[in-house]
Design a protein around this motif. Structure first.
Motif, PDB file in Angstrom:
ATOM      1  N   UNK A   1       0.816  -1.209   0.000  1.00  0.00           N
ATOM      2  CA  UNK A   1       0.000   0.000   0.000  1.00  0.00           C
ATOM      3  C   UNK A   1       0.853   1.264   0.000  1.00  0.00           C
ATOM      4  N   UNK A   2       1.982   1.217   0.696  1.00  0.00           N
ATOM      5  CA  UNK A   2       2.830   2.404   0.837  1.00  0.00           C
ATOM      6  C   UNK A   2       3.872   2.540  -0.269  1.00  0.00           C
ATOM      7  N   UNK A   3       4.247   1.435  -0.902  1.00  0.00           N
ATOM      8  CA  UNK A   3       5.353   1.440  -1.862  1.00  0.00           C
ATOM      9  C   UNK A   3       5.176   2.455  -3.002  1.00  0.00           C
ATOM     10  N   UNK A   4       3.988   2.594  -3.609  1.00  0.00           N
ATOM     11  CA  UNK A   4       3.876   3.488  -4.775  1.00  0.00           C
ATOM     12  C   UNK A   4       3.957   4.977  -4.460  1.00  0.00           C
ATOM     13  N   UNK A   5       3.855   5.365  -3.196  1.00  0.00           N
ATOM     14  CA  UNK A   5       3.778   6.782  -2.842  1.00  0.00           C
ATOM     15  C   UNK A   5       5.133   7.464  -3.063  1.00  0.00           C
ATOM     16  N   UNK A   6       5.097   8.622  -3.725  1.00  0.00           N
ATOM     17  CA  UNK A   6       6.320   9.395  -3.958  1.00  0.00           C
ATOM     18  C   UNK A   6       6.609  10.263  -2.737  1.00  0.00           C
ATOM     19  N   UNK A   7       7.564   9.835  -1.927  1.00  0.00           N
ATOM     20  CA  UNK A   7       7.922  10.565  -0.713  1.00  0.00           C
ATOM     21  C   UNK A   7       9.164  11.418  -0.933  1.00  0.00           C
ATOM     22  N   UNK A   8       9.238  12.525  -0.193  1.00  0.00           N
ATOM     23  CA  UNK A   8      10.442  13.343  -0.161  1.00  0.00           C
ATOM     24  C   UNK A   8      10.531  13.965   1.229  1.00  0.00           C
ATOM     25  N   UNK A   9      11.416  14.943   1.419  1.00  0.00           N
ATOM     26  CA  UNK A   9      11.573  15.516   2.757  1.00  0.00           C
ATOM     27  C   UNK A   9      10.410  16.425   3.142  1.00  0.00           C
ATOM     28  N   UNK A  10       9.607  16.827   2.167  1.00  0.00           N
ATOM     29  CA  UNK A  10       8.366  17.565   2.434  1.00  0.00           C
ATOM     30  C   UNK A  10       7.335  17.104   1.409  1.00  0.00           C
TER      31      UNK A  10
ATOM     32  N   UNK B   1       9.221   9.929  13.921  1.00  0.00           N
ATOM     33  CA  UNK B   1       9.410   9.623  12.507  1.00  0.00           C
ATOM     34  C   UNK B   1       9.566  10.950  11.771  1.00  0.00           C
ATOM     35  N   UNK B   2      10.682  11.115  11.083  1.00  0.00           N
ATOM     36  CA  UNK B   2      11.001  12.418  10.489  1.00  0.00           C
ATOM     37  C   UNK B   2      11.859  12.237   9.246  1.00  0.00           C
ATOM     38  N   UNK B   3      11.830  13.196   8.317  1.00  0.00           N
ATOM     39  CA  UNK B   3      12.736  13.158   7.168  1.00  0.00           C
ATOM     40  C   UNK B   3      14.193  13.205   7.632  1.00  0.00           C
TER      41      UNK B   3
ATOM     42  N   UNK C   1      14.796  16.909   9.158  1.00  0.00           N
ATOM     43  CA  UNK C   1      13.791  16.506  10.137  1.00  0.00           C
ATOM     44  C   UNK C   1      14.407  16.256  11.498  1.00  0.00           C
ATOM     45  N   UNK C   2      15.563  15.578  11.508  1.00  0.00           N
ATOM     46  CA  UNK C   2      16.248  15.300  12.774  1.00  0.00           C
ATOM     47  C   UNK C   2      16.731  16.589  13.426  1.00  0.00           C
ATOM     48  N   UNK C   3      17.333  17.462  12.630  1.00  0.00           N
ATOM     49  CA  UNK C   3      17.825  18.742  13.158  1.00  0.00           C
ATOM     50  C   UNK C   3      16.668  19.556  13.741  1.00  0.00           C
TER      51      UNK C   3
END
Length: 264
Positions: free
Chosen positions: A21-30, A223-225, A229-231
């Motif tokens: 279900x999650x694989x096709x989603x185009x993720x980035x840092x925002x 959970x963060x980019x 995201x960590x900074x």
């Protein structure tokens, strides 16, 4: 901590469905893909989603503008799409600027990225803080492109003031002198199964299971980019982070071989 009884077959089947279900989603840092992923994970187990405004400063970093993409392709002179975002969201370099141009091969080639050592693999490339554009393709695809042809290059992407999305959940233990532990993962990669779709699914399932038992210590799930995201999270929670006894970054947990961990 009480022992958690797990039906391995049921959990494996559920995990398989979540991954698909999650694989096709185009993720980035925002962007929408990141937000959509967090909202889907939230249906598995509840956690807070924080939105950090674009251009907000954290230490010497700044939250970038939100990036979103609708479509992208390279089309030859016959109208055939030789590279398409619809086939794989890895085909477009993350944070690529919008493009709508006709280029000859020599003009196009500097914007094409391959892995010659893995000729059937699509590389993953980003350009978060430098305005640029590019396509990633297999080395075999590159070799098959007609060097004498003219190509239409199209990327429908946008930059806008928006936010960076983070997820957080704190589980408090019942020990008077409870110690604090941190579990983090990063959801900013597009369709990469092991790095790190596997990690974010395990993060959510582990959070869900640990809510069911009595714990001595305190556990914080974030959970963060990567990097920004960590900074950002560290700068927002600096005093609490100073009291962390230990932590784990959950990543690449679906590859071959035994499960392992790296020590700092």
């Amino acid at each position: 901590m009480d022992l958690i009884e797990i039906n391995k077959k049921k959990l494996a089947d559920e995990t398989d469905l979540i991954l698909k279900n999650l694989f096709p989603i185009c993720r980035s840092i925002t962007g929408k893909g990141l937000r959509k992923t967090l909202n889907k994970l939230k249906k598995l187990t509840d956690f807070d989603i924080l939105e950090i405004p674009s251009n907000e400063k954290h230490y010497d970093w700044e939250v970038p503008d939100e990036w979103n993409i609708n479509d992208a392709y390279i089309e030859d002179s016959k109208g055939q799409k030789v590279i398409s975002f619809q086939d794989s969201n890895l085909h477009v370099m993350s944070y690529s600027t919008a493009v709508n141009s006709e280029l000859n091969f020599n003009q196009l080639e500097p914007h094409l990225y391959t892995l010659p050592s893995l000729p059937d693999a699509i590389p993953y490339k980003t350009s978060y803080y430098n305005k640029s554009w590019g396509f990633c393709l297999t080395h075999n695809q590159l070799k098959n492109l007609d060097k004498n042809d003219t190509y239409k290059v199209f990327i429908d992407s946008s930059f806008s003031k928006g936010s960076l999305s983070l997820g957080e959940k704190k589980i408090l233990g019942n020990c008077k002198n409870a110690k604090n532990y941190l579990f983090t993962t990063y959801p900013c990669h597009p369709s990469l199964g092991n790095d790190n779709l596997s990690g974010i699914v395990l993060w959510a399932l582990l959070l869900r299971e640990m809510k069911k038992v009595k714990l001595r210590n305190n556990y914080r799930f974030v959970i963060h980019p990567e990097t920004i995201g960590a900074v950002t999270y560290l700068s927002m929670n600096e005093s609490e982070m100073l009291n962390i006894e230990g932590g784990f970054v959950i990543t690449t947990v679906a590859g071959p071989g035994q499960i392992g961990f790296k020590k700092t």
